[in-house]
Design an enzyme around this catalytic site. Sequence first.
Site, PDB file in Angstrom:
ATOM      1  N   LYS A 242       0.811  -1.219   0.000  1.00 33.65           N
ATOM      2  CA  LYS A 242       0.000   0.000   0.000  1.00 33.65           C
ATOM      3  C   LYS A 242       0.846   1.272   0.000  1.00 33.65           C
ATOM      4  CE  LYS A 242      -4.133  -1.981   0.291  1.00 33.65           C
ATOM      5  NZ  LYS A 242      -5.134  -1.826  -0.774  1.00 33.65           N
TER       6      LYS A 242
ATOM      7  N   GLU B 291      -9.683   5.898   3.026  1.00 33.49           N
ATOM      8  CA  GLU B 291     -10.532   4.816   3.502  1.00 33.49           C
ATOM      9  C   GLU B 291      -9.615   3.621   3.740  1.00 33.49           C
ATOM     10  OE1 GLU B 291      -9.935   5.252   0.342  1.00 33.49           O
ATOM     11  OE2 GLU B 291      -9.387   3.206  -0.213  1.00 33.49           O
TER      12      GLU B 291
ATOM     13  N   SER C 229       1.819  -9.548  -0.843  1.00 30.46           N
ATOM     14  CA  SER C 229       1.441  -8.140  -0.728  1.00 30.46           C
ATOM     15  C   SER C 229       1.618  -7.533   0.652  1.00 30.46           C
ATOM     16  CB  SER C 229      -0.008  -7.945  -1.194  1.00 30.46           C
ATOM     17  OG  SER C 229      -0.879  -8.744  -0.422  1.00 30.46           O
TER      18      SER C 229
HETATM   19  C1  PLP Z   1      -1.646  -6.902   2.469  1.00 32.05           C
HETATM   20  C2  PLP Z   1      -2.788  -6.561   1.595  1.00 32.05           C
HETATM   21  N1  PLP Z   1      -2.927  -7.193   0.423  1.00 32.05           N
HETATM   22  C3  PLP Z   1      -3.953  -6.926  -0.400  1.00 32.05           C
HETATM   23  C4  PLP Z   1      -4.922  -6.013  -0.083  1.00 32.05           C
HETATM   24  C5  PLP Z   1      -6.063  -5.812  -1.032  1.00 32.05           C
HETATM   25  O1  PLP Z   1      -6.013  -4.613  -1.729  1.00 32.05           O
HETATM   26  P1  PLP Z   1      -5.625  -4.567  -3.261  1.00 32.05           P
HETATM   27  O2  PLP Z   1      -6.486  -5.535  -3.972  1.00 32.05           O
HETATM   28  O3  PLP Z   1      -5.888  -3.162  -3.659  1.00 32.05           O
HETATM   29  O4  PLP Z   1      -4.200  -4.916  -3.390  1.00 32.05           O
HETATM   30  C6  PLP Z   1      -4.820  -5.315   1.121  1.00 32.05           C
HETATM   31  C7  PLP Z   1      -5.832  -4.303   1.482  1.00 32.05           C
HETATM   32  O5  PLP Z   1      -5.995  -3.873   2.559  1.00 32.05           O
HETATM   33  C8  PLP Z   1      -3.718  -5.601   1.980  1.00 32.05           C
HETATM   34  O6  PLP Z   1      -3.582  -4.966   3.149  1.00 32.05           O
END
Ligand code: PLP
Lengths: 275, 406
Positions: free
Chosen positions: B99, B121, B388
Amino acid sequence: MTRLTSCFERLKNEGRKAVIPYIVAGDPSRFGTVPLMHRLVDAGADIVELGVPFSDPMSEGPVIQKGHERALDNGISLRDVLGMVADFRQHDSSTPVVVMGYANPVERMGYASFATACAEVGVDGLITVDLPPEEVDSLRDQLELVGIDNIFLISPTTPEPRIKTIVQSASGFIYYVAVKGVTGAGHLDTADVASYMTKIKEATTLPVCVGFGIKDAASAGAVAGVADGAVVGSALIDTMAQTIANGGSEELATDNAISLLKSIRNGVDNVPTGV
Amino acid sequence: MTEMRSPEFFASVPDPQGRFGPYGGKFVAETLMTALADLEALYRDLSKDPDFQREFDTDLAHYVGRPSPLYEAARISDEIGGARIFLKREDLNHTGAHKVNNTIGQALLAKHMGKKRVIAETGAGQHGVASATVAARLGLECHVFMGAEDVKRQALNVYRMKLLGAEVVPVTSGSRTLKDAMNEALRDWVTYVDSTFYIIGTVAGPHPYPMLVRDFQSVIGREARRQCLERNGRLPDALVACVGGGSNAIGLFHPFLPDEGVAMYGVEAGGHGVETGEHAAPLSAGTPGVLHGNRTYLMQDENGQILHTHSVSAGLDYPGVGPEHAWLKDIGRVQYVSANDDEALAAFHRWTRMEGIMPALETAHALAYAERLAADMSPEQHIVVNLSGRGDKDILTVAAIDGIEL
Ligand SMILES: Cc1ncc(COP(=O)(O)O)c(C=O)c1O
């Protein structure tokens, strides 16, 4: 001539301004809405704005949000709203009805079938909060085919060149959102409204009605001094919700909303014309 | 078709109206249209400005800690006996998830616009933490809208945001999750549009957000592509990422889109199972509609009302998805699949125990699917998973599910 156009023409000839109540269809109850619409007209409403409940009403403050939630709890769909307009038309063929809502229920129904249904039941205009001019073309084309006005919003953040483009494709009337914010916000500045109104009036001969932030006879009267009509929503919905929350019946809630509308009617009418 | 899938083809979206085919656009109230136009104009200039790019790259290097490593998960790959799984370690970024790449970029835009107040948000709280972090660093006032349900299940991140000086606003309307947090952030933005920059946390919202968030997150895929070539001498066979709004997925996928041999899988939250209706998988089981400023796939009923979603992971618990994903689904470039709550939880434990990497519950969905995918592939093949985020924020949730009181 459409019902909206003749309504504003009549008002102009009489030297009066429009009082436009907004209610959420199906709030507080499914079967109370059509009788409420008739009573609003009897109490002095010139046009009725009927809100289509949506799960995510992004431009609404807490009062109208709750109205949407109650209507959804009562199971109200877009088709139900159109059904209410059809019922209303059985006893009132002259008062314009404007449907106001968000894009998704209309998208889901399909623009063409929505427009056809609107024409069948006697809807006169549509306001879709989240369909700005950039996104409204295909819906507006459908509405035009059946002679329904697409009513555009103009806000205090709309720059002058953009006002000119918006009014070019507008019909019915222009809805000026008088405050930056959601519905029910409480800081309407009449001087600001007046100066902005001049800019809109320079760009169009269409009537301009003002909404957001009008809650009583005084604010409605002030707005009516500079615009062609005043829209009042949150105050009516709040009055009804408060009455019911305090143990009052729906009938009493309606009575209280009607008294409020009457006082707003007076506030609007007591303004000497030409101010 | 090959000709259509050139780099130019993928670079052609969004068009000037912000559309990805039929998706995207600017479905917002009039009051916001000028703010969006201003943002678009600023971004158009800055994205071509080498100084801005340098500023962004410097922050990513020295504040975030990029490039993030590409790690071969040897032990799990051996055990599966299929394709080799590589992890793009976004969990090692400052604040613990991908993020922050985006919040660094948007904070720079806010700075250039002279805005003193930022709002965001958040679902899992990772975007909220990343926003609070950049706000602290730049001395900006920060308000984070968070569904009341998520405030509960991501209590650790709520406290982190408060420590960073942000105000966390619990949202009690609707389903009390990410969708409602976004409604409330939009309401705040309409009210304070002159002073406020809205830092949207994923590739959703009105144009230009899906485009600029994608651009900021694409650093993930650019690095991964280079790292694969350097390390393995070739591109991977498949990419896997979880999809909430879709920012980590698009960040990994986007630089690879013209690489025909690279298959891509976006993993949505299957919740209790897509067939039960209790999930957060709009691309797998939704229909097109309009929400939060764009046209995309949504979970909605026959009357166009948005449905409540369910996922064990707050960050995936969202009924919509970025419009570019909707387009990539329709043109068949990316496959959208799902992993259920229980599969994600099992993956959370397995990867923690076998690789010493505790993934976020969002990320665990991608890992769960990657395990299935790897098993059907051969050891000469490579999968890159976007790791992620890290799972520290989720330990209270996991403990509660496992019946452990901390
Ligand atoms: C670690 C992590 N991965 C994925 C996401 C999902 O968001 P996005 O699909 O925008 O990557 C989030 C959202 O809070 C997150 O904290």
